[in-house]
Write an enzyme that holds these catalytic residues in place. Structure first.
Site, PDB file in Angstrom:
ATOM      1  CB  SER A 257      44.923  29.594  39.816  1.00  0.00           C
ATOM      2  OG  SER A 257      44.926  29.887  38.832  1.00  0.00           O
TER       3      SER A 257
ATOM      4  CE1 TYR B 153      52.820  32.632  37.420  1.00  0.00           C
ATOM      5  CE2 TYR B 153      51.213  35.087  37.299  1.00  0.00           C
ATOM      6  CZ  TYR B 153      52.213  33.615  37.978  1.00  0.00           C
ATOM      7  OH  TYR B 153      51.113  33.461  39.362  1.00  0.00           O
TER       8      TYR B 153
ATOM      9  CE  LYS C 259      50.434  30.099  37.546  1.00  0.00           C
ATOM     10  NZ  LYS C 259      50.268  28.988  39.400  1.00  0.00           N
TER      11      LYS C 259
END
Length: 302
Positions: A144, A171, A175
């Site tokens: 992550s 993004y 994650k």
């Protein structure tokens, strides 16, 4: 005393697959696994880059990794890659990713970052689960980012950027999805009485081409220049950034569901167990994400 790669135990007889292993964190992860005796499969999209990485790794370690063509932005490619593997798998490192790209869609019509970083790895893990379950102590490590801290939730619309596209927001949500998936996989494995261990890691701020590759798709911009400069001035090396992944992948007795990051402000330094945000630990959000992912991929685990 700080943990280092010298603390990695002998991995002889263990078989590992690392996604995105041609450069950066994935390459450094594969390198140390090979150095400690593991059989390693380099899973990546570009066969030429994979061949070069395999040759470099052999020259450095004396060990020959396998190469597997895998495009995580194409669910058909994921299925084809998984079908080529037949031997038990001890370790799956879900490492590959894209960052802050201009708006793009995957082959299957999902927003590129979400489709690659989360859905591709969800589908890969599901299809490799039978091979993982044939190993004695299988682990799935999902990489992550501290950027997951910048968002407070996920909706099903994020799979296709239905509410508009902001590349850093997308993004960060991808994650966050990685962590929600990792922790839900842990819950489901333990509920099933499985020996599979699911854990996560993040590299802090590490010097790889990830920071500039996505922004660079817009051409050379002020943003890409600033990211490149910041990476050169501040970031730790890719080898240091891979340390949390290696810790999570190899530490004997690692607690299930652990999340590992750098020790200094989660930015750089030796690896240690850190805490995800409360949102990442929300079991109801994780269950919803899981259901949406099953719907999107047609695959399930446990």
């Amino acid at each position: 005393m700080s943990w280092s790669t010298a603390d990695i135990p002998d991995l002889t007889g263990r078989r590992a697959l690392v996604t995105g292993a041609t450069s950066g964190l994935g390459y450094e992860t594969a390198l140390e696994l090979l150095r400690h005796g593991a059989e390693v499969i380099l899973a990546a999209r570009n066969p030429e880059k994979s061949a070069r990485a395999a040759a470099d790794l052999k020259a450095t370690t004396g060990q020959t990794p396998e190469v597997l063509e895998l495009d995580l932005s194409d669910l058909t490619s994921v299925a084809k890659a998984a079908a080529q593997l037949t031997e038990p798998l001890d370790l799956l490192v879900n490492n590959a990713g894209v960052m802050a790209t201009p708006y793009r869609q995957t082959v299957d019509g999902f927003e590129l970052q979400f489709g690659t970083n989360h859905l591709g790895h969800f589908a890969l893990t599901a299809q490799l689960l039978p091979l993982l379950m044939r190993a004695d102590r299988p682990r799935v490590i999902t990489v992550s980012s501290f950027m997951h801290k910048s968002v407070r939730g996920i909706s099903q619309g994020d799979f296709r950027a239905a509410n508009g596209y902001r590349k850093w927001d997308s993004y960060s949500k991808s994650k966050l999805a990685n962590l929600l998936f990792m922790l839900e996989l842990d819950r489901r494995a333990r509920a099933a009485g499985s020996s599979l261990l699911s854990a996560g890691a993040h590299p802090g701020y590490a010097s790889t081409n990830l920071q500039t590759a996505g922004a660079g798709l817009d051409g050379v911009t002020l943003e890409s220049r600033l990211l490149g400069l910041g990476t050169k001035l501040v970031a730790q090396s890719a080898a240091a950034g891979a340390m949390p992944t290696l810790y999570a992948a190899t530490l004997p007795g690692l607690p299930p569901g652990s999340y590992v990051g750098p020790s200094f402000l989660e930015f750089r330094g030796a690896p240690k167990i850190v805490r995800p945000t409360r949102t990442a630990q929300d079991p109801e959000l994780a269950r919803r994400l899981w259901a949406w992912s099953v719907e999107a991929t047609g695959l399930d685990l446990f």
